[in-house]
Write a protein that holds these residues in place. Structure first.
Motif, PDB file in Angstrom:
ATOM      1  N   ILE A   1      -5.789   1.878   6.266  1.00  0.00           N
ATOM      2  CA  ILE A   1      -4.775   3.020   6.252  1.00  0.00           C
ATOM      3  C   ILE A   1      -3.751   2.771   5.244  1.00  0.00           C
ATOM      4  CG2 ILE A   1      -2.791   3.709   7.988  1.00  0.00           C
ATOM      5  CD1 ILE A   1      -4.486   2.947  10.357  1.00  0.00           C
ATOM      6  N   SER A   2      -3.333   1.863   4.764  1.00  0.00           N
ATOM      7  CA  SER A   2      -2.393   1.840   3.542  1.00  0.00           C
ATOM      8  C   SER A   2      -3.012   2.362   2.352  1.00  0.00           C
ATOM      9  CB  SER A   2      -2.142   0.368   3.522  1.00  0.00           C
ATOM     10  OG  SER A   2      -1.094   0.122   2.222  1.00  0.00           O
TER      11      SER A   2
ATOM     12  N   ILE B   1       6.045   6.140  13.798  1.00  0.00           N
ATOM     13  CA  ILE B   1       5.032   5.286  13.653  1.00  0.00           C
ATOM     14  C   ILE B   1       4.837   4.153  12.565  1.00  0.00           C
ATOM     15  CG2 ILE B   1       2.322   5.475  13.670  1.00  0.00           C
ATOM     16  CD1 ILE B   1       2.590   8.079  15.247  1.00  0.00           C
ATOM     17  N   ASN B   2       4.483   3.078  12.725  1.00  0.00           N
ATOM     18  CA  ASN B   2       4.096   2.001  11.561  1.00  0.00           C
ATOM     19  C   ASN B   2       2.666   1.928  11.386  1.00  0.00           C
ATOM     20  OD1 ASN B   2       3.275  -0.444  12.897  1.00  0.00           O
ATOM     21  ND2 ASN B   2       5.561  -0.667  13.673  1.00  0.00           N
ATOM     22  N   ILE B   3       2.380   1.561  10.253  1.00  0.00           N
ATOM     23  CA  ILE B   3       0.962   1.203   9.943  1.00  0.00           C
ATOM     24  C   ILE B   3       0.384   0.107  10.734  1.00  0.00           C
ATOM     25  CG2 ILE B   3      -0.579   0.283   8.315  1.00  0.00           C
ATOM     26  CD1 ILE B   3       1.137   1.446   6.172  1.00  0.00           C
ATOM     27  N   GLY B   4       0.921  -0.774  11.411  1.00  0.00           N
ATOM     28  CA  GLY B   4       0.185  -1.716  12.348  1.00  0.00           C
ATOM     29  C   GLY B   4      -0.019  -1.165  13.695  1.00  0.00           C
ATOM     30  N   GLU B   5       0.931  -0.472  14.284  1.00  0.00           N
ATOM     31  CA  GLU B   5       0.745   0.066  15.457  1.00  0.00           C
ATOM     32  C   GLU B   5      -0.263   1.206  15.296  1.00  0.00           C
ATOM     33  OE1 GLU B   5       5.133   0.395  17.631  1.00  0.00           O
ATOM     34  OE2 GLU B   5       4.759   1.590  15.502  1.00  0.00           O
ATOM     35  N   LEU B   6      -0.272   2.002  14.294  1.00  0.00           N
ATOM     36  CA  LEU B   6      -1.424   3.129  14.293  1.00  0.00           C
ATOM     37  C   LEU B   6      -2.898   2.311  13.883  1.00  0.00           C
ATOM     38  CD1 LEU B   6      -2.297   5.721  13.799  1.00  0.00           C
ATOM     39  CD2 LEU B   6      -1.866   5.857  11.449  1.00  0.00           C
ATOM     40  N   ALA B   7      -2.573   1.466  13.297  1.00  0.00           N
ATOM     41  CA  ALA B   7      -4.001   0.726  13.056  1.00  0.00           C
ATOM     42  C   ALA B   7      -4.888  -0.033  14.551  1.00  0.00           C
ATOM     43  CB  ALA B   7      -3.817  -0.637  12.093  1.00  0.00           C
ATOM     44  N   LYS B   8      -3.711  -0.299  15.220  1.00  0.00           N
ATOM     45  CA  LYS B   8      -4.298  -0.976  16.434  1.00  0.00           C
ATOM     46  C   LYS B   8      -4.617   0.049  17.275  1.00  0.00           C
ATOM     47  CE  LYS B   8      -2.723  -3.951  20.196  1.00  0.00           C
ATOM     48  NZ  LYS B   8      -1.584  -4.682  20.672  1.00  0.00           N
TER      49      LYS B   8
ATOM     50  N   LEU C   1       1.202  12.668   1.441  1.00  0.00           N
ATOM     51  CA  LEU C   1       2.397  12.623   1.802  1.00  0.00           C
ATOM     52  C   LEU C   1       2.845  13.370   3.205  1.00  0.00           C
ATOM     53  CD1 LEU C   1       3.808  14.672  -1.584  1.00  0.00           C
ATOM     54  CD2 LEU C   1       4.564  12.412  -0.573  1.00  0.00           C
ATOM     55  N   ARG C   2       1.801  14.367   3.782  1.00  0.00           N
ATOM     56  CA  ARG C   2       2.066  14.705   5.183  1.00  0.00           C
ATOM     57  C   ARG C   2       1.876  13.558   6.233  1.00  0.00           C
ATOM     58  NH1 ARG C   2       1.216  20.690   6.236  1.00  0.00           N
ATOM     59  NH2 ARG C   2       1.032  21.547   4.112  1.00  0.00           N
ATOM     60  N   TRP C   3       0.927  12.700   5.733  1.00  0.00           N
ATOM     61  CA  TRP C   3       0.607  11.494   6.637  1.00  0.00           C
ATOM     62  C   TRP C   3       1.848  10.804   6.808  1.00  0.00           C
ATOM     63  CZ3 TRP C   3      -2.775  10.432  10.427  1.00  0.00           C
ATOM     64  CH2 TRP C   3      -3.896  11.251  10.385  1.00  0.00           C
ATOM     65  N   GLN C   4       2.502  10.576   5.443  1.00  0.00           N
ATOM     66  CA  GLN C   4       3.448   9.653   5.463  1.00  0.00           C
ATOM     67  C   GLN C   4       4.862  10.384   6.270  1.00  0.00           C
ATOM     68  OE1 GLN C   4       4.219   8.573   1.417  1.00  0.00           O
ATOM     69  NE2 GLN C   4       2.721   6.948   1.645  1.00  0.00           N
ATOM     70  N   ILE C   5       5.177  11.761   6.020  1.00  0.00           N
ATOM     71  CA  ILE C   5       5.959  12.388   6.577  1.00  0.00           C
ATOM     72  C   ILE C   5       5.822  12.166   8.174  1.00  0.00           C
ATOM     73  CG2 ILE C   5       7.203  14.376   6.942  1.00  0.00           C
ATOM     74  CD1 ILE C   5       6.494  15.137   4.069  1.00  0.00           C
ATOM     75  N   LEU C   6       4.643  12.457   8.709  1.00  0.00           N
ATOM     76  CA  LEU C   6       4.372  12.412  10.047  1.00  0.00           C
ATOM     77  C   LEU C   6       4.714  11.258  10.620  1.00  0.00           C
ATOM     78  CD1 LEU C   6       3.298  14.089  12.605  1.00  0.00           C
ATOM     79  CD2 LEU C   6       0.965  12.902  12.015  1.00  0.00           C
TER      80      LEU C   6
END
Length: 83
Positions: free
Chosen positions: A34-35, A18-25, A7-12
């Protein structure tokens, strides 16, 4: 119910845009991995946590150590470790 860490990761991510694709890259980690972490299907290694924190710091301008400490606190709560 999701654990506190997920939950903390999702809230942050949501509050910082920040979306998953950007964070992954930025972190050099696959978006599917990450998902899986965000959904509680698996847990990141210590090295992956550091990569994620550095990536979030780079993307948001927030202090890396503060992000890392925040996540460590969430992990501690999940593990019900009392210090």
């Amino acid at each position: 119910m999701k654990k506190d860490t997920e939950l903390r990761w999702q809230i942050l991510m949501k509050t910082r845009g920040i979306n998953i694709g950007e964070l992954a890259k930025t972190a050099g980690i696959s978006s599917s991995q990450i998902s899986n972490w965000l959904n509680g299907h698996s847990r990141p290694s210590a090295v992956s946590v550091i990569k994620l924190c550095k990536a979030i710091s780079k993307m948001t301008g927030r202090d890396y150590e503060r992000i890392l400490l925040s996540l460590m606190y969430a992990i501690e709560l999940d593990a019900e470790v009392k210090i």
